[in-house]
Write a protein that holds these residues in place. Structure first.
Motif, PDB file in Angstrom:
ATOM      1  N   ALA A 166      35.773  29.107  36.878  1.00 55.46           N
ATOM      2  CA  ALA A 166      35.044  27.987  36.295  1.00 55.46           C
ATOM      3  C   ALA A 166      35.265  26.768  37.170  1.00 55.46           C
ATOM      4  CB  ALA A 166      35.502  27.712  34.874  1.00 55.46           C
ATOM      5  N   GLY A 167      34.325  26.543  38.106  1.00 51.33           N
ATOM      6  CA  GLY A 167      34.465  25.417  39.013  1.00 51.33           C
ATOM      7  C   GLY A 167      35.823  25.433  39.689  1.00 51.33           C
ATOM      8  N   GLY A 168      36.442  24.265  39.775  1.00 46.32           N
ATOM      9  CA  GLY A 168      37.802  24.184  40.299  1.00 46.32           C
ATOM     10  C   GLY A 168      38.838  24.074  39.213  1.00 46.32           C
ATOM     11  N   PHE A 169      38.393  24.296  37.944  1.00 40.79           N
ATOM     12  CA  PHE A 169      39.293  24.088  36.815  1.00 40.79           C
ATOM     13  C   PHE A 169      40.129  25.323  36.480  1.00 40.79           C
ATOM     14  CE2 PHE A 169      35.334  21.671  35.919  1.00 40.79           C
ATOM     15  CZ  PHE A 169      35.827  20.405  36.176  1.00 40.79           C
ATOM     16  N   ALA A 170      39.517  26.503  36.570  1.00 41.96           N
ATOM     17  CA  ALA A 170      40.211  27.711  36.097  1.00 41.96           C
ATOM     18  C   ALA A 170      39.726  28.936  36.858  1.00 41.96           C
ATOM     19  CB  ALA A 170      39.982  27.898  34.598  1.00 41.96           C
ATOM     20  N   LYS A 171      40.613  29.899  36.997  1.00 44.94           N
ATOM     21  CA  LYS A 171      40.255  31.186  37.599  1.00 44.94           C
ATOM     22  C   LYS A 171      41.218  32.251  37.103  1.00 44.94           C
ATOM     23  CE  LYS A 171      42.961  30.426  41.823  1.00 44.94           C
ATOM     24  NZ  LYS A 171      42.909  30.337  43.314  1.00 44.94           N
ATOM     25  N   SER A 172      40.770  33.486  37.168  1.00 43.73           N
ATOM     26  CA  SER A 172      41.636  34.586  36.753  1.00 43.73           C
ATOM     27  C   SER A 172      41.306  35.833  37.551  1.00 43.73           C
ATOM     28  CB  SER A 172      41.481  34.874  35.249  1.00 43.73           C
ATOM     29  OG  SER A 172      40.289  35.590  34.998  1.00 43.73           O
ATOM     30  N   TRP A 173      42.310  36.694  37.699  1.00 42.68           N
ATOM     31  CA  TRP A 173      42.156  38.000  38.321  1.00 42.68           C
ATOM     32  C   TRP A 173      42.571  39.061  37.326  1.00 42.68           C
ATOM     33  CZ3 TRP A 173      39.946  38.906  42.990  1.00 42.68           C
ATOM     34  CH2 TRP A 173      39.827  37.829  43.870  1.00 42.68           C
ATOM     35  N   GLY A 174      41.844  40.165  37.335  1.00 43.62           N
ATOM     36  CA  GLY A 174      42.173  41.262  36.435  1.00 43.62           C
ATOM     37  C   GLY A 174      41.927  42.602  37.093  1.00 43.62           C
ATOM     38  N   PHE A 175      42.504  43.641  36.537  1.00 44.76           N
ATOM     39  CA  PHE A 175      42.359  44.994  37.070  1.00 44.76           C
ATOM     40  C   PHE A 175      42.304  45.962  35.902  1.00 44.76           C
ATOM     41  CE2 PHE A 175      44.253  49.049  38.311  1.00 44.76           C
ATOM     42  CZ  PHE A 175      43.455  49.396  39.387  1.00 44.76           C
ATOM     43  N   GLY A 176      41.416  46.965  36.002  1.00 44.90           N
ATOM     44  CA  GLY A 176      41.300  47.952  34.923  1.00 44.90           C
ATOM     45  C   GLY A 176      40.781  49.280  35.425  1.00 44.90           C
ATOM     46  N   ILE A 177      40.851  50.285  34.577  1.00 41.66           N
ATOM     47  CA  ILE A 177      40.409  51.636  34.898  1.00 41.66           C
ATOM     48  C   ILE A 177      39.595  52.192  33.728  1.00 41.66           C
ATOM     49  CG2 ILE A 177      41.142  54.011  35.356  1.00 41.66           C
ATOM     50  CD1 ILE A 177      43.591  52.932  36.746  1.00 41.66           C
ATOM     51  N   ASP A 178      38.454  52.818  34.062  1.00 43.01           N
ATOM     52  CA  ASP A 178      37.648  53.564  33.093  1.00 43.01           C
ATOM     53  C   ASP A 178      37.704  55.045  33.463  1.00 43.01           C
ATOM     54  OD1 ASP A 178      36.929  51.012  32.302  1.00 43.01           O
ATOM     55  OD2 ASP A 178      34.959  51.095  33.256  1.00 43.01           O
ATOM     56  N   ILE A 179      37.580  55.910  32.459  1.00 53.88           N
ATOM     57  CA  ILE A 179      37.477  57.342  32.732  1.00 53.88           C
ATOM     58  C   ILE A 179      36.304  57.905  31.949  1.00 53.88           C
ATOM     59  CG2 ILE A 179      39.949  57.610  33.170  1.00 53.88           C
ATOM     60  CD1 ILE A 179      40.167  58.935  30.392  1.00 53.88           C
ATOM     61  N   GLY A 180      35.776  59.026  32.404  1.00 59.95           N
ATOM     62  CA  GLY A 180      34.648  59.641  31.709  1.00 59.95           C
ATOM     63  C   GLY A 180      34.573  61.129  31.963  1.00 59.95           C
TER      64      GLY A 180
END
Length: 250
Positions: A166-180
């Protein structure tokens, strides 16, 4: 009153798009869906998917692609074109469709949001030249792999990296896994997917100047601190029946 109204609109948008921590709304942009045809099939698409979009719906379906290489692009707009949603994917089946690889990219964003935090000068005057714009964007990059070494059964997995800013106000990193998985029994196909099976974690960090913190405090807003947001696992089951009818010619 106009200035106060601008502050209120900006802060409400910032609160809604950034600071909400309820798990059920976490990374919801990854659940919007891709492919016009797939939207009309409900959960049956989990079992019937057989093109490049299988990387999104059920990676096990990538082994059903009839072509050597497939690519797909989709653009959609929401809320009177305020928010824009873009998807791009490609897939490559290998070894007579016993294996398949793919990748996809998703962005959901709102652009040109006015930042009025610097609207008022130190002497109390209003300077509209100080209004700058910023964007709020959610990005998902996914890698897919599918395997059909077992007769009538295809298995697939997706690893994904989530980046939100969000602009220079906020940031985040995430990681996930799906299976099928997709199991074929004559004309029937049974599909099963688990999104975010590992529980996807987003690590948020925030950056505000001293002046921005002062404005937020004066308007009764809580200045957020670094936090972790989670996306809980979701299970999808689907059943599809496919029958080919041939015309009889006398």
């Amino acid at each position: 009153m106009i200035v106060r109204g601008i502050y209120v609109i900006f802060l409400l948008m910032l609160h809604t798009l950034i600071f909400a921590q309820a798990p059920k709304y976490s990374n919801d942009f990854m659940y919007i869906g891709v492919g016009a045809h797939n939207f009309g099939m409900g959960n049956a698409v989990v079992a019937s998917t057989n093109d490049v979009t299988a990387g999104y719906w059920n990676p096990a379906g990538l082994t059903k692609i009839p072509n050597k290489v497939q690519m797909s692009f989709m653009h959609n707009e929401y809320f009177a074109s305020i928010a824009k949603y873009d998807y791009f994917g490609f897939a490559v089946p290998l070894d007579s469709n016993k294996h398949a690889f793919g990748a996809s990219f998703i962005r959901f964003g709102v652009d040109d949001i006015p930042n009025t935090l610097d609207l008022i000068e130190a002497d109390g005057t209003i300077n509209y030249d100080n209004i700058k714009s910023f964007s709020v964007g959610d990005y998902g990059i996914s890698l897919h792999y599918a395997n059909s070494m077992i007769k009538n059964l295809s298995l697939g997995a997706t690893t994904k990296i989530i980046y939100r800013k969000a602009g220079g106000f906020a940031k985040s990193w995430g990681f996930g896994i799906d299976i099928g998985a997709i199991y074929t029994l004559k004309d029937w196909r049974f599909g099963f997917t688990v999104k975010d099976i590992t529980t996807t974690f987003n690590a948020w960090s925030y950056s505000f100047t001293d002046k921005e913190k002062q404005v937020l405090a004066q308007t009764g807003n809580i200045i957020p601190k670094s936090s972790t947001e989670i996306t809980l696992p979701r299970i999808q089951l689907g059943v599809a029946y496919q029958k080919t009818f041939k015309d009889k010619i006398d």
